[in-house]
Scaffold this active site. Structure first.
Site, mmCIF file in Angstrom:
data_model
loop_
_atom_site.group_PDB
_atom_site.id
_atom_site.type_symbol
_atom_site.label_atom_id
_atom_site.label_comp_id
_atom_site.label_asym_id
_atom_site.label_seq_id
_atom_site.Cartn_x
_atom_site.Cartn_y
_atom_site.Cartn_z
ATOM 1 N N GLU A 1 67.897 59.615 47.860
ATOM 2 C CA GLU A 1 69.301 59.849 47.727
ATOM 3 C C GLU A 1 68.349 61.890 47.441
ATOM 4 O O GLU A 1 67.712 62.596 47.218
ATOM 5 C CB GLU A 1 69.352 60.650 45.710
ATOM 6 C CG GLU A 1 69.334 59.522 46.271
ATOM 7 C CD GLU A 1 70.408 58.594 44.022
ATOM 8 O OE1 GLU A 1 69.959 60.321 43.459
ATOM 9 O OE2 GLU A 1 70.439 57.434 44.061
ATOM 10 N N HIS B 1 65.002 63.969 44.661
ATOM 11 C CA HIS B 1 65.229 65.162 44.761
ATOM 12 C C HIS B 1 63.617 66.136 44.034
ATOM 13 O O HIS B 1 63.626 65.657 43.775
ATOM 14 C CB HIS B 1 65.698 65.032 42.857
ATOM 15 C CG HIS B 1 67.164 63.841 42.852
ATOM 16 N ND1 HIS B 1 68.461 64.226 44.294
ATOM 17 C CD2 HIS B 1 67.616 62.657 42.674
ATOM 18 C CE1 HIS B 1 69.786 63.401 43.898
ATOM 19 N NE2 HIS B 1 69.365 62.288 43.393
ATOM 20 N N ASP C 1 67.171 65.627 49.200
ATOM 21 C CA ASP C 1 67.574 67.069 48.737
ATOM 22 C C ASP C 1 66.260 67.750 48.127
ATOM 23 O O ASP C 1 65.131 66.873 47.501
ATOM 24 C CB ASP C 1 68.499 67.262 47.348
ATOM 25 C CG ASP C 1 68.718 66.824 46.382
ATOM 26 O OD1 ASP C 1 67.586 66.254 45.601
ATOM 27 O OD2 ASP C 1 70.173 66.898 45.420
ATOM 28 N N ASN D 1 66.334 51.425 42.324
ATOM 29 C CA ASN D 1 66.097 52.733 42.718
ATOM 30 C C ASN D 1 65.146 54.082 41.801
ATOM 31 O O ASN D 1 66.481 53.506 40.408
ATOM 32 C CB ASN D 1 67.371 53.114 43.030
ATOM 33 C CG ASN D 1 68.087 54.739 44.399
ATOM 34 O OD1 ASN D 1 67.086 54.564 44.626
ATOM 35 N ND2 ASN D 1 69.106 55.501 43.579
ATOM 36 N N GLU E 1 67.440 54.199 37.704
ATOM 37 C CA GLU E 1 66.350 54.943 36.480
ATOM 38 C C GLU E 1 66.005 54.080 35.828
ATOM 39 O O GLU E 1 66.717 55.350 34.458
ATOM 40 C CB GLU E 1 67.464 55.839 36.540
ATOM 41 C CG GLU E 1 67.466 57.094 38.243
ATOM 42 C CD GLU E 1 67.968 58.127 38.149
ATOM 43 O OE1 GLU E 1 69.046 57.685 36.446
ATOM 44 O OE2 GLU E 1 69.565 58.160 38.657
HETATM 45 O O1 9MR Z 1 75.033 63.547 42.542
HETATM 46 C C1 9MR Z 1 76.030 63.225 41.312
HETATM 47 C C2 9MR Z 1 76.800 63.649 40.396
HETATM 48 O O2 9MR Z 1 78.340 64.463 40.862
HETATM 49 C C3 9MR Z 1 77.299 63.442 39.386
HETATM 50 O O3 9MR Z 1 77.627 64.226 38.606
HETATM 51 C C4 9MR Z 1 75.870 62.632 38.752
HETATM 52 C C5 9MR Z 1 75.881 62.362 36.992
HETATM 53 O O4 9MR Z 1 75.206 61.761 36.999
HETATM 54 O O5 9MR Z 1 75.510 61.531 39.424
HETATM 55 C C6 9MR Z 1 75.339 62.507 40.306
HETATM 56 O O6 9MR Z 1 74.538 61.621 41.450
HETATM 57 C C7 9MR Z 1 72.674 60.841 40.568
HETATM 58 C C8 9MR Z 1 72.827 59.995 41.114
HETATM 59 O O7 9MR Z 1 74.237 58.728 40.927
HETATM 60 C C9 9MR Z 1 71.672 59.213 40.958
HETATM 61 N N1 9MR Z 1 70.352 59.305 40.684
HETATM 62 C C10 9MR Z 1 70.395 60.846 40.570
HETATM 63 C C11 9MR Z 1 71.531 61.530 41.051
HETATM 64 C C12 9MR Z 1 71.551 63.224 40.740
HETATM 65 O O8 9MR Z 1 71.881 63.518 39.254
#
Ligand code: 9MR
Length: 548
Positions: free
Chosen positions: A273, A245, A275, A204, A155
């Site tokens: 990722e 997402h 969903d 990513n 990101e």
């Molecule tokens: O799913 C993850 C969640 O449990 C955490 O709290 C969060 C913290 O920022 O990160 C989520 O996963 C993220 C991933 O690492 C990077 N892309 C976005 C995902 C959803 O926020």
């Protein structure tokens, strides 16, 4: 080919158990990993070292590669400088490997979930570079031979960057960028490559269906790989991860466009990722489940089409109950771990589409007229008034009306808003009490913005924001507030046309209603209820330029 398999009740099989067995002749694969064996790997997340057995069963039944949802992020592996804590991540990786799953690593550098000592608290550039490279090297070396690929950098590009041709200017102002500068991108990839030359190295990011973001990522990877064509035998960046997402409004055409562009760079692409949000408050109607399924099906068909270039498709959540976005029911299994329509959609997209695609009555775009003339009382009185009162979200807050005039060079829009809080506390301009106008000069109805497309936002205090930023040129606006009502008048220069009588343009108007606490609580539109007008003009209404 006909296959003889043991058939048990589908739901039991799907979550990895089997109550009653009976032999039957079946033609189709019943698990995602079998369905896509000839296409790409199928992945999902591991929620922690002690992930619930029934969730783990979904993982092993349907998937062949796992990503740790959180446990390999910097704050978990090196919370304190020099003290690496690998226990939980090791447990996750070793268990996955013992179950025959491959493992993907997530993530070495990110602006979130990273301890401040690494890149904030006044660390110098040299210290930040040392912290970044030590972390990346130590982590990648630790998992060498076990982790097949890494999200090296997560990101790094800003959302909808205004000038995506300049990737450095499009970088998110993350602590890593601030501490090191734009070369942190290359620095972390080089450290990872040196530590494990066999592992595939990925960039990513999310919202990659947004043309501007995808363009900036494309330019970044192109530039870095052209300058680093042979780092231990190959270009520095092996792959681009499109997180995915998404929501039920996501247009698969935009996903496909970005996928094609990334593939043209010669890199591997993975969906990392996936969903798809649909529903509210943890509940979905049957219709929402089908719509969500149709988006999953359309996306999996896109992925199949480009399978030759796709390494893996990883879902972000085994089930709605444990999803990070459980309110929006984004996964393929519900709270009780039963497969949803989305599961069957992914398993066999064509069959699902054939069985569920209702002939959605193509909704005609609303039409109105803009009247020739420059703003004065007489001209405004000639222009029809259009209502801006169709709500995008559950809350029905500020709404209003708009009138439109035109001349050869500009469109003039006058919006009256009622029932507003007059709140501009939120730092996101779209969350303030504000009016937005969307223009598609050639009424091309493209699922992405072209040169003739623009978005103009003015808050009640006459502060304007633009998408893309270049649309500010020649723009003028005034506002007038009275109690809970305000008016906004906008002068929007035409960018690509000299307007004439009879022209038809795409047009929409939106009213953002802020709450007294300063968060957007309602969105009222004239026509487009997709929520995507900021990047997709296909849902805008239609305006005919007339003379009276
Ligand atoms: O799913 C993850 C969640 O449990 C955490 O709290 C969060 C913290 O920022 O990160 C989520 O996963 C993220 C991933 O690492 C990077 N892309 C976005 C995902 C959803 O926020």
């Amino acid at each position: 080919m006909l296959k003889r398999i043991i058939l048990c009740p589908l739901a039991a099989l799907l979550i990895g158990g089997c109550v009653k067995e009976k032999e039957a002749v079946m033609q189709e694969p019943q698990t995602l990993k079998d369905a896509y064996a000839d296409y790409f790997l199928i992945g999902n997340i591991v929620k922690g070292a002690n992930m619930d057995d029934s969730l783990y069963n979904i993982l092993t039944t349907h998937h062949n590669i796992a990503t740790a949802e959180n446990d390999m992020k910097p704050q978990y592996l090196q919370r304190t400088k020099g003290v690496f804590t690998f226990d939980d991540a090791d447990a996750i990786v070793n268990k996955a490997l013992s179950q025959g799953l491959k493992v993907h690593g997530h993530t070495l550098a990110w602006h979130q979930q990273t301890p401040a000592w690494m890149n904030q608290d006044g660390v110098s550039r040299d210290e930040a570079v040392a912290n970044l490279t030590t972390h990346a090297r130590t982590v990648v070396e630790h998992f060498k031979g076990k982790v097949v690929s890494w999200d090296v950098l997560n990101e790094a590009i800003a959302d909808n960057p205004p000038n995506p041709e300049d990737w450095k200017a499009s970088l998110r102002p993350s602590p890593w960028l601030q501490a090191i500068g734009a070369d942190y991108v290359e620095i972390v990839f080089k450290a990872a490559r040196e530590a494990d030359p066999a592992a595939k190295l990925y960039y990513n990011d999310y919202n990659m269906d947004n043309t501007n973001k995808a363009t900036a990522v494309y330019n970044m990877v192109k530039d870095i790989n052209e300058r680093n064509p042979d780092v231990r035998g190959r270009p520095l960046i092996d792959g681009i991860g499109m997180q995915g997402h998404y929501s039920s409004h996501t247009n698969p055409v935009n996903v496909e466009n970005s996928l094609q562009r990334f593939i043209s760079l010669g890199v591997e692409v993975s969906i990392t990722e996936l969903d798809i949000q649909s529903g509210e408050g943890g509940k979905q109607t049957d219709a929402q489940k089908i719509t969500q399924g149709l988006v999953y099906a359309a996306l999996f068909n896109v992925f199949k089409k480009y399978a030759e270039h796709i390494g893996r498709v990883t879902m972000w959540g085994t089930d709605d109950g444990s999803s990070w976005r459980k309110e929006a029911c984004p996964t393929m299994f519900d709270d009780s771990l039963s497969p949803k329509p989305a599961f069957f959609a992914a398993l066999d997209p064509d069959k699902f589409i054939a069985e569920n695609k209702v002939d959605v009555e193509t909704k005609e775009a609303k039409q109105s007229e803009a009247v020739y003339g420059t703003p004065d009382e007489d001209a405004w009185s000639q222009a029809p008034s259009i209502p801006i009162d169709s709500y995008l979200m559950a809350w029905q807050g500020a709404s209003g009306t708009a009138k439109i005039l035109w001349d050869e060079t500009s469109l003039y829009v006058l919006v009256n808003v009622n029932n507003a809080e007059m709140n501009k506390a939120n730092q996101n301009a779209y969350e303030q009490d504000s009016v937005e106008v969307f223009i598609d000069e050639n009424n091309g109805k493209t699922p992405f913005y072209e040169k003739d497309d623009g978005q103009y936002r003015v808050n009640f205090d006459n502060e304007a924001t633009f998408n893309p930023a270049s649309m500010s040129e020649g723009f003028e606006s005034q506002t007038n507030v009275s109690g809970r009502s305000y008016t906004v008048s906008l002068k929007i220069p035409f960018r690509t046309i000299t307007a004439k009588e009879g022209d038809v343009i795409g047009f929409d108007a939106q009213i953002n209603g802020a709450s007294a606490q300063g968060a957007r609580q309602s969105v009222a539109m004239w026509n487009d209820l997709s929520g995507s007008s900021y990047q997709d003009t296909s849902g805008l209404g239609v305006l005919k330029l007339v003379k009276r």
